[in-house]
Design a protein around this motif. Structure first.
Motif, PDB file in Angstrom:
ATOM      1  N   LYS A 126       0.829  -1.211   0.000  1.00  0.00           N
ATOM      2  CA  LYS A 126       0.000   0.000   0.000  1.00  0.00           C
ATOM      3  C   LYS A 126       0.864   1.262   0.000  1.00  0.00           C
ATOM      4  O   LYS A 126       0.585   2.205  -0.745  1.00  0.00           O
ATOM      5  CB  LYS A 126      -0.946  -0.021   1.209  1.00  0.00           C
ATOM      6  N   GLN A 129       2.342   1.836  -3.379  1.00  0.00           N
ATOM      7  CA  GLN A 129       1.317   2.343  -4.307  1.00  0.00           C
ATOM      8  C   GLN A 129       1.021   3.821  -4.067  1.00  0.00           C
ATOM      9  O   GLN A 129       0.927   4.601  -5.015  1.00  0.00           O
ATOM     10  CB  GLN A 129       0.028   1.529  -4.181  1.00  0.00           C
ATOM     11  N   THR A 130       0.865   4.215  -2.821  1.00  0.00           N
ATOM     12  CA  THR A 130       0.538   5.616  -2.541  1.00  0.00           C
ATOM     13  C   THR A 130       1.718   6.537  -2.840  1.00  0.00           C
ATOM     14  O   THR A 130       1.516   7.676  -3.265  1.00  0.00           O
ATOM     15  CB  THR A 130       0.060   5.816  -1.090  1.00  0.00           C
ATOM     16  N   THR A 131       2.937   6.054  -2.656  1.00  0.00           N
ATOM     17  CA  THR A 131       4.113   6.863  -2.974  1.00  0.00           C
ATOM     18  C   THR A 131       4.247   7.039  -4.481  1.00  0.00           C
ATOM     19  O   THR A 131       4.536   8.140  -4.963  1.00  0.00           O
ATOM     20  CB  THR A 131       5.390   6.234  -2.377  1.00  0.00           C
ATOM     21  N   ALA A 133       1.773   6.935  -6.593  1.00  0.00           N
ATOM     22  CA  ALA A 133       0.681   7.835  -6.978  1.00  0.00           C
ATOM     23  C   ALA A 133       1.032   9.286  -6.657  1.00  0.00           C
ATOM     24  O   ALA A 133       0.767  10.193  -7.467  1.00  0.00           O
ATOM     25  CB  ALA A 133      -0.616   7.427  -6.273  1.00  0.00           C
ATOM     26  N   ALA A 134       1.642   9.530  -5.510  1.00  0.00           N
ATOM     27  CA  ALA A 134       2.051  10.890  -5.144  1.00  0.00           C
ATOM     28  C   ALA A 134       3.141  11.399  -6.095  1.00  0.00           C
ATOM     29  O   ALA A 134       3.144  12.572  -6.475  1.00  0.00           O
ATOM     30  CB  ALA A 134       2.545  10.926  -3.689  1.00  0.00           C
ATOM     31  N   GLU A 173       4.314  11.286   1.952  1.00  0.00           N
ATOM     32  CA  GLU A 173       4.160   9.855   1.634  1.00  0.00           C
ATOM     33  C   GLU A 173       5.466   9.107   1.882  1.00  0.00           C
ATOM     34  O   GLU A 173       5.465   7.984   2.387  1.00  0.00           O
ATOM     35  CB  GLU A 173       3.711   9.660   0.189  1.00  0.00           C
TER      36      GLU A 173
END
Length: 182
Positions: A126, A129-131, A133-134, A173
């Motif tokens: 997770k 993925q968020t990094t 996306a950022a 992030e």
């Protein structure tokens, strides 16, 4: 001459008859046959938390330096819109800094990439993925900022603010990884 041909034919027949009756293996059948292994589904190898931590550390310094420089020189959307050359130069770095984060984390997961290390461990999936996306969001904001024709266009102020927020979000992030890498 008929006697010579007859003698040769007789010799061929006799020699053939005297040869072994075993069949000799041909080139195609000379190798011993072994059962063909059935293909097994390949499982993507998983890298360790430390492996992904090393990937992050290589790019985190660039993001931290960018955000720290932005704050250190009191850059803002207003200062860029007013043509502050130092803040403008800092903003110009955003796309390459943010791109490097995404490229590094995506490459670590792609088997054909020279930087491939394997899939992230489940506890990091997770946050990876968020990094990413950022990072993608910061790259997008940087491209929009460049397209705004800063500092000559009024849209520059808004785009610079969006860029500043995207880079700060990316840094946030990346700092979230600290919880997982201890």
């Amino acid at each position: 001459m008929k006697k010579v041909l007859g003698a040769v034919a007789l010799a061929v027949v006799l020699l053939t008859g005297c040869s072994s009756t075993e069949t000799q293996p041909t080139a195609a059948s000379s190798a011993p046959s072994s059962p063909t292994p059935s293909p097994t589904p390949s499982k993507t190898p998983s890298a360790s938390k430390a492996d992904y931590g090393r990937v992050l550390l290589k790019v985190q310094a660039g993001v931290d330096e960018y955000v720290n420089d932005w704050k250190k020189y009191t850059c803002s959307s207003g200062s860029v819109a007013q043509g502050d050359p130092l803040c403008f130069a800092i903003a110009m770095r955003a796309e390459s800094v943010a791109s490097l984060v995404g490229i590094s984390l995506k490459g670590a997961q792609q088997p054909k990439s020279p930087s491939y290390i394997g899939a992230p461990p489940s506890e990091l999936t997770k946050v990876v993925q968020t990094t990413v996306a950022a990072s993608d969001e910061a790259v997008s904001a940087a491209k929009e900022w460049r397209a705004a024709n800063c500092p000559k266009d009024y849209a520059c102020t808004n785009k610079t603010l969006m860029l500043d927020m995207a880079m700060t979000d990316l840094q946030t992030e990346m700092k979230a990884w600290e919880l997982y890498l201890k």
